[in-house]
Write a protein that holds these residues in place. Sequence first.
Motif, PDB file in Angstrom:
ATOM      1  N   ASP A 129       2.069  -5.867 -13.454  1.00 39.39           N
ATOM      2  CA  ASP A 129       2.839  -6.879 -14.177  1.00 39.39           C
ATOM      3  C   ASP A 129       4.340  -6.732 -13.989  1.00 39.39           C
ATOM      4  N   THR A 130       4.813  -5.487 -13.998  1.00 36.12           N
ATOM      5  CA  THR A 130       6.263  -5.244 -14.012  1.00 36.12           C
ATOM      6  C   THR A 130       6.812  -4.712 -12.697  1.00 36.12           C
ATOM      7  N   GLY A 131       5.942  -4.163 -11.856  1.00 36.49           N
ATOM      8  CA  GLY A 131       6.411  -3.504 -10.644  1.00 36.49           C
ATOM      9  C   GLY A 131       6.917  -2.099 -10.899  1.00 36.49           C
ATOM     10  N   GLU A 132       6.790  -1.628 -12.136  1.00 39.65           N
ATOM     11  CA  GLU A 132       7.234  -0.272 -12.482  1.00 39.65           C
ATOM     12  C   GLU A 132       6.371   0.760 -11.768  1.00 39.65           C
ATOM     13  N   ILE A 133       6.995   1.872 -11.373  1.00 41.83           N
ATOM     14  CA  ILE A 133       6.260   2.986 -10.782  1.00 41.83           C
ATOM     15  C   ILE A 133       5.733   3.865 -11.911  1.00 41.83           C
ATOM     16  N   LYS A 180       0.089 -10.888  -7.765  1.00 38.05           N
ATOM     17  CA  LYS A 180       0.389 -10.381  -9.102  1.00 38.05           C
ATOM     18  C   LYS A 180       1.905 -10.230  -9.246  1.00 38.05           C
ATOM     19  N   LYS A 181       2.402 -10.509 -10.446  1.00 38.27           N
ATOM     20  CA  LYS A 181       3.850 -10.557 -10.680  1.00 38.27           C
ATOM     21  C   LYS A 181       4.556  -9.268 -10.259  1.00 38.27           C
ATOM     22  N   GLY A 182       3.921  -8.135 -10.518  1.00 38.31           N
ATOM     23  CA  GLY A 182       4.552  -6.851 -10.211  1.00 38.31           C
ATOM     24  C   GLY A 182       4.784  -6.625  -8.734  1.00 38.31           C
ATOM     25  N   LEU A 183       3.959  -7.246  -7.897  1.00 42.79           N
ATOM     26  CA  LEU A 183       4.120  -7.070  -6.456  1.00 42.79           C
ATOM     27  C   LEU A 183       5.429  -7.675  -5.961  1.00 42.79           C
ATOM     28  N   TYR A 224       7.634  -0.710  -2.068  1.00 43.25           N
ATOM     29  CA  TYR A 224       6.344  -0.022  -2.173  1.00 43.25           C
ATOM     30  C   TYR A 224       5.184  -0.842  -1.611  1.00 43.25           C
ATOM     31  N   THR A 225       5.314  -2.154  -1.635  1.00 42.09           N
ATOM     32  CA  THR A 225       4.193  -2.988  -1.176  1.00 42.09           C
ATOM     33  C   THR A 225       4.183  -3.195   0.328  1.00 42.09           C
TER      34      THR A 225
END
Length: 222
Positions: free
Chosen positions: A168-172, A189-192, A198-199
């Motif tokens: 959701d956030t992309g947080e690690i 997904k929004k976090g991506l 990282y992606t």
Amino acid sequence: MLAISCEEMKAMDFYAIEKIGIPSIVLMENAALRVIDNIDLDRMNSITLICGVGNNGGDGLAIARHLIINRKNVDLFIVGNLDKGTKDFNINLNILKNMELKFIHITGEKELEILKKSLVKNDLTIDSIFGIGLTRDVEDIYKDVISLINHYSNNILSVDIPSGLDGDTGEILGISVKSNKTITFHLIKKGLLESKEYTGEIIVEPIGIPEKVTKVILERME
């Protein structure tokens, strides 16, 4: 590009399975085939594949089967409690056992050293440890596994989402796989969108969830 939350994606999966009647194992098989479509099979001949015991890991086991059918050399590793595997994970693991494919269950330093050697020698690493359900920091042996993946892989592909990334956030979440390519399913997904470092390259692939499902869930969750 329409980006959705992890909750919306889970609801779409549930609706497709329970209301439309698509068996979950069919969605998993479709996901695995879409990943195979995005691997350069002419160049990638040896693969290290690391699975968790959830449905993301089940995707990975199905991917392993198709790689073997394509006559690739696969080093398969599983991390996590095998007694807690999901239904579809266990179905795919049983198929591989019937095919007499050996796997290494990572439980300590001995298996971590074997993993390290596999990562160094193989063309591609496939990360299929955690999916979008991860909500807490990665710890213990999982952290060790992801650290090795990041340090020793020649090329990394993540299934649906890099393991350790909040969808959701992309947080690690403590540590995350740092991928060259991420194959995500149905919708992004929004976090991506927040975590290109990282992606790597993001490819969105359909897995057979009808458009009606997307519409119903998005209207319901507005």
